[in-house]
Design a protein around this motif. Structure first.
Motif, PDB file in Angstrom:
ATOM      1  N   SER A  31      -5.468 -11.954   8.679  1.00  0.00           N
ATOM      2  CA  SER A  31      -6.411 -11.162   7.878  1.00  0.00           C
ATOM      3  C   SER A  31      -6.247  -9.674   8.172  1.00  0.00           C
ATOM      4  O   SER A  31      -6.243  -8.842   7.263  1.00  0.00           O
ATOM      5  CB  SER A  31      -7.834 -11.609   8.173  1.00  0.00           C
ATOM      6  N   PHE A  32      -6.107  -9.346   9.445  1.00  0.00           N
ATOM      7  CA  PHE A  32      -5.917  -7.953   9.846  1.00  0.00           C
ATOM      8  C   PHE A  32      -4.617  -7.408   9.262  1.00  0.00           C
ATOM      9  O   PHE A  32      -4.571  -6.293   8.730  1.00  0.00           O
ATOM     10  CB  PHE A  32      -5.910  -7.843  11.378  1.00  0.00           C
ATOM     11  N   ALA A  33      -3.547  -8.190   9.309  1.00  0.00           N
ATOM     12  CA  ALA A  33      -2.258  -7.766   8.766  1.00  0.00           C
ATOM     13  C   ALA A  33      -2.358  -7.534   7.254  1.00  0.00           C
ATOM     14  O   ALA A  33      -1.799  -6.566   6.731  1.00  0.00           O
ATOM     15  CB  ALA A  33      -1.182  -8.806   9.067  1.00  0.00           C
ATOM     16  N   GLU A  34      -3.092  -8.400   6.555  1.00  0.00           N
ATOM     17  CA  GLU A  34      -3.283  -8.223   5.112  1.00  0.00           C
ATOM     18  C   GLU A  34      -4.060  -6.941   4.826  1.00  0.00           C
ATOM     19  O   GLU A  34      -3.727  -6.205   3.900  1.00  0.00           O
ATOM     20  CB  GLU A  34      -4.016  -9.417   4.525  1.00  0.00           C
ATOM     21  N   ASP A  35      -5.107  -6.668   5.631  1.00  0.00           N
ATOM     22  CA  ASP A  35      -5.896  -5.443   5.457  1.00  0.00           C
ATOM     23  C   ASP A  35      -5.035  -4.202   5.677  1.00  0.00           C
ATOM     24  O   ASP A  35      -5.101  -3.246   4.901  1.00  0.00           O
ATOM     25  CB  ASP A  35      -7.094  -5.425   6.413  1.00  0.00           C
ATOM     26  N   VAL A  36      -4.243  -4.223   6.729  1.00  0.00           N
ATOM     27  CA  VAL A  36      -3.372  -3.083   7.033  1.00  0.00           C
ATOM     28  C   VAL A  36      -2.342  -2.897   5.921  1.00  0.00           C
ATOM     29  O   VAL A  36      -2.094  -1.783   5.464  1.00  0.00           O
ATOM     30  CB  VAL A  36      -2.690  -3.268   8.412  1.00  0.00           C
ATOM     31  N   ASP A  41      -0.281   0.146   1.316  1.00  0.00           N
ATOM     32  CA  ASP A  41       0.083   0.188  -0.103  1.00  0.00           C
ATOM     33  C   ASP A  41      -0.772   1.215  -0.852  1.00  0.00           C
ATOM     34  O   ASP A  41      -0.265   1.978  -1.675  1.00  0.00           O
ATOM     35  CB  ASP A  41      -0.083  -1.186  -0.748  1.00  0.00           C
ATOM     36  N   GLU A  42      -2.072   1.231  -0.557  1.00  0.00           N
ATOM     37  CA  GLU A  42      -2.984   2.184  -1.197  1.00  0.00           C
ATOM     38  C   GLU A  42      -2.596   3.623  -0.850  1.00  0.00           C
ATOM     39  O   GLU A  42      -2.579   4.500  -1.711  1.00  0.00           O
ATOM     40  CB  GLU A  42      -4.420   1.910  -0.749  1.00  0.00           C
ATOM     41  N   THR A  43      -2.273   3.857   0.418  1.00  0.00           N
ATOM     42  CA  THR A  43      -1.877   5.191   0.859  1.00  0.00           C
ATOM     43  C   THR A  43      -0.572   5.621   0.188  1.00  0.00           C
ATOM     44  O   THR A  43      -0.435   6.772  -0.252  1.00  0.00           O
ATOM     45  CB  THR A  43      -1.730   5.225   2.394  1.00  0.00           C
ATOM     46  N   VAL A  44       0.372   4.726   0.084  1.00  0.00           N
ATOM     47  CA  VAL A  44       1.645   5.031  -0.573  1.00  0.00           C
ATOM     48  C   VAL A  44       1.408   5.369  -2.048  1.00  0.00           C
ATOM     49  O   VAL A  44       1.978   6.333  -2.571  1.00  0.00           O
ATOM     50  CB  VAL A  44       2.637   3.851  -0.428  1.00  0.00           C
ATOM     51  N   ASP A  45       0.561   4.587  -2.711  1.00  0.00           N
ATOM     52  CA  ASP A  45       0.260   4.863  -4.124  1.00  0.00           C
ATOM     53  C   ASP A  45      -0.389   6.230  -4.292  1.00  0.00           C
ATOM     54  O   ASP A  45      -0.032   6.995  -5.199  1.00  0.00           O
ATOM     55  CB  ASP A  45      -0.655   3.777  -4.700  1.00  0.00           C
ATOM     56  N   LYS A  46      -1.354   6.557  -3.425  1.00  0.00           N
ATOM     57  CA  LYS A  46      -2.029   7.856  -3.511  1.00  0.00           C
ATOM     58  C   LYS A  46      -1.052   8.990  -3.225  1.00  0.00           C
ATOM     59  O   LYS A  46      -1.099  10.039  -3.874  1.00  0.00           O
ATOM     60  CB  LYS A  46      -3.203   7.920  -2.541  1.00  0.00           C
TER      61      LYS A  46
END
Length: 106
Positions: A31-36, A41-46
C-alpha cells in the motif's frame, strides 16, 4: 495434555502469529509503495505541465522581443534616413555621456 503437545501448540500459535504479522506487513508495504508511486506520477505530471507552460511563455517572450527589436530597428533606420544630422548629434551626445560615465568609474 502433555508438555510436548503444549509446546507444539505454542509453536503453531507463534508460527500463525508470525505468518499473520508478515502478511500484514507485506500488505502495508504494498500500500505504501502504491501511494509513493502515485505521488511520484502526480509530481512528474505537474512538472511536465509546468515545463510545457514555461516553454510556451519563453517562446512568446522571444517572439515579442523579436517583434519589438525589429520595430525599434526600423524606427532608428527611418529616423537616420529622414534626419541624418539629428541622428549624428544624438550619437555624439550619447558617446559623450557614456564616456563620462566610464571615466567616472575609473
Amino acid at each position: 495434555m502433555s508438555v510436548t503437545s503444549q509446546v507444539t501448540d505454542r509453536v503453531h500459535e507463534a508460527q500463525d502469529a508470525i505468518a499473520k504479522a508478515s502478511a500484514n506487513a507485506a500488505a502495508k508495504a504494498a500500500s505504501f509503495a502504491e501511494d509513493v508511486s502515485a505521488k511520484v506520477d502526480e509530481t512528474v505530471d505537474k512538472t511536465d505541465a509546468a515545463l510545457a507552460t514555461a516553454a510556451q511563455q519563453s517562446r512568446e517572450i522571444v517572439e515579442k522581443t523579436k517583434t519589438a527589436t525589429e520595430g525599434f530597428k526600423a524606427t532608428v533606420e527611418d529616423t537616420v534616413r529622414e534626419q541624418p544630422l539629428t541622428a549624428l548629434l544624438l550619437a555624439v551626445a550619447g558617446g559623450f555621456v557614456v564616456g563620462a560615465i566610464w571615466k567616472g568609474r575609473g
